[in-house]
Enzyme design. Structure first.
Site, PDB file in Angstrom:
ATOM      1  N   LYS A 118      46.242  -7.096  -6.686  1.00  0.00           N
ATOM      2  CA  LYS A 118      46.797  -6.415  -7.956  1.00  0.00           C
ATOM      3  C   LYS A 118      47.658  -5.133  -7.423  1.00  0.00           C
ATOM      4  CE  LYS A 118      44.182  -3.634 -10.310  1.00  0.00           C
ATOM      5  NZ  LYS A 118      44.751  -2.301 -10.711  1.00  0.00           N
ATOM      6  N   ASN A 119      46.907  -4.284  -6.784  1.00  0.00           N
ATOM      7  CA  ASN A 119      47.605  -3.134  -6.197  1.00  0.00           C
ATOM      8  C   ASN A 119      48.838  -3.363  -5.438  1.00  0.00           C
ATOM      9  OD1 ASN A 119      45.586  -1.921  -7.879  1.00  0.00           O
ATOM     10  ND2 ASN A 119      44.654  -0.889  -6.231  1.00  0.00           N
TER      11      ASN A 119
ATOM     12  N   CYS B 224      42.021   3.907 -15.362  1.00  0.00           N
ATOM     13  CA  CYS B 224      40.687   3.944 -15.578  1.00  0.00           C
ATOM     14  C   CYS B 224      40.193   5.749 -15.855  1.00  0.00           C
ATOM     15  CB  CYS B 224      39.955   3.530 -14.409  1.00  0.00           C
ATOM     16  SG  CYS B 224      39.836   1.907 -14.222  1.00  0.00           S
TER      17      CYS B 224
ATOM     18  N   ARG C 287      41.049  -6.237 -16.052  1.00  0.00           N
ATOM     19  CA  ARG C 287      42.060  -5.804 -15.391  1.00  0.00           C
ATOM     20  C   ARG C 287      42.455  -5.774 -14.015  1.00  0.00           C
ATOM     21  NH1 ARG C 287      41.938   0.071 -15.906  1.00  0.00           N
ATOM     22  NH2 ARG C 287      43.850  -0.273 -14.565  1.00  0.00           N
TER      23      ARG C 287
ATOM     24  N   ARG D 174      43.546  12.568 -12.417  1.00  0.00           N
ATOM     25  CA  ARG D 174      44.613  11.767 -12.048  1.00  0.00           C
ATOM     26  C   ARG D 174      46.158  12.487 -12.554  1.00  0.00           C
ATOM     27  NH1 ARG D 174      43.080   5.584 -12.214  1.00  0.00           N
ATOM     28  NH2 ARG D 174      44.066   5.366 -10.318  1.00  0.00           N
ATOM     29  N   PRO D 175      46.340  13.722 -11.789  1.00  0.00           N
ATOM     30  CA  PRO D 175      47.517  14.461 -11.900  1.00  0.00           C
ATOM     31  C   PRO D 175      48.527  13.262 -11.263  1.00  0.00           C
ATOM     32  CG  PRO D 175      46.363  15.330 -10.212  1.00  0.00           C
ATOM     33  CD  PRO D 175      45.447  14.311 -11.016  1.00  0.00           C
TER      34      PRO D 175
ATOM     35  N   ARG E  83      47.763   2.597 -14.965  1.00  0.00           N
ATOM     36  CA  ARG E  83      48.365   3.786 -14.132  1.00  0.00           C
ATOM     37  C   ARG E  83      49.619   3.471 -13.643  1.00  0.00           C
ATOM     38  NH1 ARG E  83      47.752   9.293 -12.784  1.00  0.00           N
ATOM     39  NH2 ARG E  83      48.200   9.400 -10.663  1.00  0.00           N
TER      40      ARG E  83
ATOM     41  N   LEU F  59      52.372  15.144  -7.613  1.00  0.00           N
ATOM     42  CA  LEU F  59      52.805  14.554  -6.312  1.00  0.00           C
ATOM     43  C   LEU F  59      54.088  13.600  -6.243  1.00  0.00           C
ATOM     44  CD1 LEU F  59      49.564  14.072  -4.130  1.00  0.00           C
ATOM     45  CD2 LEU F  59      51.322  15.913  -3.966  1.00  0.00           C
TER      46      LEU F  59
ATOM     47  N   ASP G   4      37.381   2.202  -4.229  1.00  0.00           N
ATOM     48  CA  ASP G   4      37.508   1.005  -5.241  1.00  0.00           C
ATOM     49  C   ASP G   4      36.148   0.167  -4.777  1.00  0.00           C
ATOM     50  OD1 ASP G   4      39.761   1.935  -6.362  1.00  0.00           O
ATOM     51  OD2 ASP G   4      41.005   0.629  -5.642  1.00  0.00           O
TER      52      ASP G   4
END
Ligand code: UD1
Length: 416
Positions: free
Chosen positions: A22-23, A116, A396, A121-122, A92, A125, A304
Site C-alpha cells: 500500500k505504502n 491514524c 485500510r 504527524r506534522p 495521510r 518537512l 509499522d
C-alpha cells in the site's frame, strides 16, 4: 460498522500470498499523474486508502480504472485545483498529491490530511521541501494552498528521514529545473520503488535507497507499466501470527531482504526462519523467548510492526522492552491488549511487556491500522472469543485480511 469475531486458533499452517505494498502504491499512483498517457500498475492492493487516492484523482480530473488486477491511470486535463475534503481527510498519503498538482496545474488547495491518530504527524518537512523548490505555501483554516509557476532544483536537508516528505520532494523535483539533492532522505524500500518507477518514466534519479538522493529534472515523463513491490508489513504481520500460534507457515511473493529486521528478531526469540528467494517460512516452537525492540527508520525495526510485536511479546517468555522512537503516540493498542490480559506498563515512549501464558478474549476496539491488526493476532491465541470493533482501520491496510488468515486455519469471521 463491521467487526471481526476471532476465536482461539489451534495452529496455523500453509502458505499465504502477500499483496502489493500500500505504502509503495500510494506515491506511485500520485506520480502517475505526471505521465504523458496511460500508466498501468500491477500488484496494487484493493484497499480503502487506494480507492480514496483514486477517488481524489478522479475529482481533480484524472482517470483511475481497474481492469481485472491492473490499475490504469491517466491525468489529461485538470478539472479543479481543490482536492475534496471528504476523501483527503481519510488518509495521510493524500498529501502526496501536492507534488504532481504543482507540476501539472501549478496550484493546489488541499485540506490537512487524515490518517491514524498515532502522533501529531506534522507536515513541516514536506512544506519546507516545496518552499525550497520555489513553491509559495499559504495555510488557511484547515487547508494548505501551494502555488508555483515553476519549480527549481535545490539542496534540501530533512531534519528527520521522513518517508512521505522524501517521496513528495522526489515527485516534485523530478520535473524541476536543474538538480535537487535530498539529504538525510528516507531509505525505505518504498522510496526505491518510487524511484524505479520514475526512472522507468524517464526521470533521472540517483541514490534512492541511500540517505542522499540526487534528482536531475527532466521536461517530459512517459507513461509506463510497473509492478508494485510486495507489502513487507503485511508479510511481517502474518509471520507474527504464525509465531504467536506456534505454527509452521510461509509467506509467498515477498522480498526477504525487506523483512530482515523482523526475521532477525524472530531468530533471537528461538524461532526457526527459512529464507528463500521469494518466500519466508517460520517454524515456531511451543515456547519462545522475549526480545527487546526499538523502532527506527529503515533498515531499523519498522514502527509499522511495533503493535504486532507488542501482542507477540505479551505471550513470550520473560520481559520485553519496546521503545517507539518514530511516532509519539503509537501505543493506542496497549489498553486494549491489557483488557485481554496482557501485562504491559507504559512509560512515555517505552512499553515494558511481561509475557503471560494466557490471554483472554474480550470486546476490544481498533483505534489505528497496525494497532487493530495486533488485536486480531492477540485474539488468535486468546481463550474464548475476541470481538474487534472499528475494523475499518484494519481494512485500510490489509487486503482480504480475514480470508487470508482463514486460509491459514484461523477462526475469524467478519460481521457487517
Ligand atoms: C509512512 C508510512 C507509515 C509509516 C511511516 C514511518 C505511508 C503512506 N505511510 O508515513 O505507514 O509508519 O512512514 O515508517 O507510506 N514528521 C515530521 N514532519 C514532517 C513529516 C514527518 O516531523 O513533515 C515526523 C512524523 O511526525 C513522524 C516521523 O517524522 O514522527 C516519521 O514520519 P514519516 O516518515 O513522514 O511517516 P509518513 O510518511 O507519514
Amino acid at each position: 460498522m463491521s467487526k471481526y469475531i476471532v476465536r482461539k486458533a489451534e495452529r496455523l499452517c500453509g502458505a499465504v500470498k502477500i499483496s502489493g505494498s500500500k505504502n509503495s502504491a500510494l506515491p506511485i499512483i500520485a506520480a502517475s499523474m505526471l505521465a504523458e498517457g496511460e500508466t498501468v500498475l500491477y500488484n496494487v492492493p484493493r484497499l480503502t486508502d487506494i480507492e480514496n487516492m483514486c477517488g481524489i484523482i478522479r475529482c481533480l480530473g484524472g482517470s483511475c480504472q481497474w481492469s481485472n488486477d491492473e490499475l490504469h491511470i491517466s491525468f489529461r486535463k485538470p478539472k479543479t485545483y481543490i482536492a475534496p475534503y471528504e476523501l483527503v481527510t481519510k488518509f495521510r498519503a493524500s498529501f502526496l498529491l501536492i507534488a504532481p498538482m504543482l507540476i501539472r496545474v501549478g496550484k493546489v488547495q488541499i485540506p490537512l490530511p487524515g490518517g491514524c491518530p498515532i502522533g501529531a504527524r506534522p507536515i513541516d518537512l514536506h512544506l519546507k521541501g516545496f518552499t525550497a523548490l520555489g513553491a509559495k505555501i499559504t495555510q488557511g483554516h484547515g487547508f494548505i494552498e501551494a502555488k508555483a509557476r515553476k519549480l527549481c532544483g535545490t539542496r534540501i536537508y530533512l531534519d528527520f528521514p521522513s518517508v512521505g516528505a522524501t517521496e513528495n520532494i522526489m515527485i516534485a523535483s523530478v520535473m524541476a529545473e536543474g538538480e535537487t539533492v535530498i539529504e538525510n532522505a528516507a531509505t525505505e524500500p518504498e522510496i526505491s520503488d518510487l524511484a524505479d518507477f520514475l526512472v522507468k518514466m524517464g526521470g533521472k534519479i540517483q541514490g534512492a535507497g541511500t540517505d542522499r538522493i540526487v534528482i536531475e529534472g527532466v521536461s517530459r515523463l512517459k507513461a509506463v507499466s510497473h509492478k508494485i513491490i510486495p507489502d513487507r508489513i503485511e508479510a511481517g504481520t502474518y509471520l507474527t501470527a504464525g509465531v504467536m500460534c506456534r505454527s509452521d507457515i510461509t509467506v509467498e511473493d515477498v522480498i526477504p531482504e525487506h523483512i530482515k529486521p523482523v526475521m532477525a528478531k524472530f531468530s533471537e526469540m528461538g524461532i526457526e526462519v527459512f529464507e528463500n528467494e521469494n518466500s519466508v517460512r517460520i517454524i515456531s516452537p511451543s515456547k519462545f523467548r522475549h526480545t527487546d525492540i526499538k523502532t527506527l527508520p529503515f533498515p531499523g525495526f519498522p514502527t509499522d510492526m511495533q503493535s504486532q510485536f507488542t501482542a507477540l511479546m505479551s505471550v513470550a517468555e520473560g520481559t520485553s522492552l519496546i521503545v517507539e522512537t518514530v511516532f509519539e503516540n503509537r501505543f493506542l493498542h496497549i489498553p486494549e491488549l491489557s483488557r485481554m490480559g496482557a501485562k504491559i506498563k507504559v512509560d512515555g515512549r517505552t512499553a515494558i511487556v511481561d509475557g503471560t501464558k494466557t490471554l483472554t478474549g474480550a470486546k476490544v476496539k481498533a483505534s489505528d491500522l497496525r494497532g487493530g491488526a495486533s488485536l486480531v493476532l492477540a485474539g488468535l491465541v486468546a481463550e474464548g472469543e475476541t470481538e474487534i470493533d472499528c475494523i475499518e482501520h484494519i481494512e485500510r491496510g490489509y487486503e482480504n485480511f480475514g480470508e487470508k488468515l482463514r486460509s491459514l486455519g484461523a477462526d475469524i469471521i467478519k460481521i457487517q
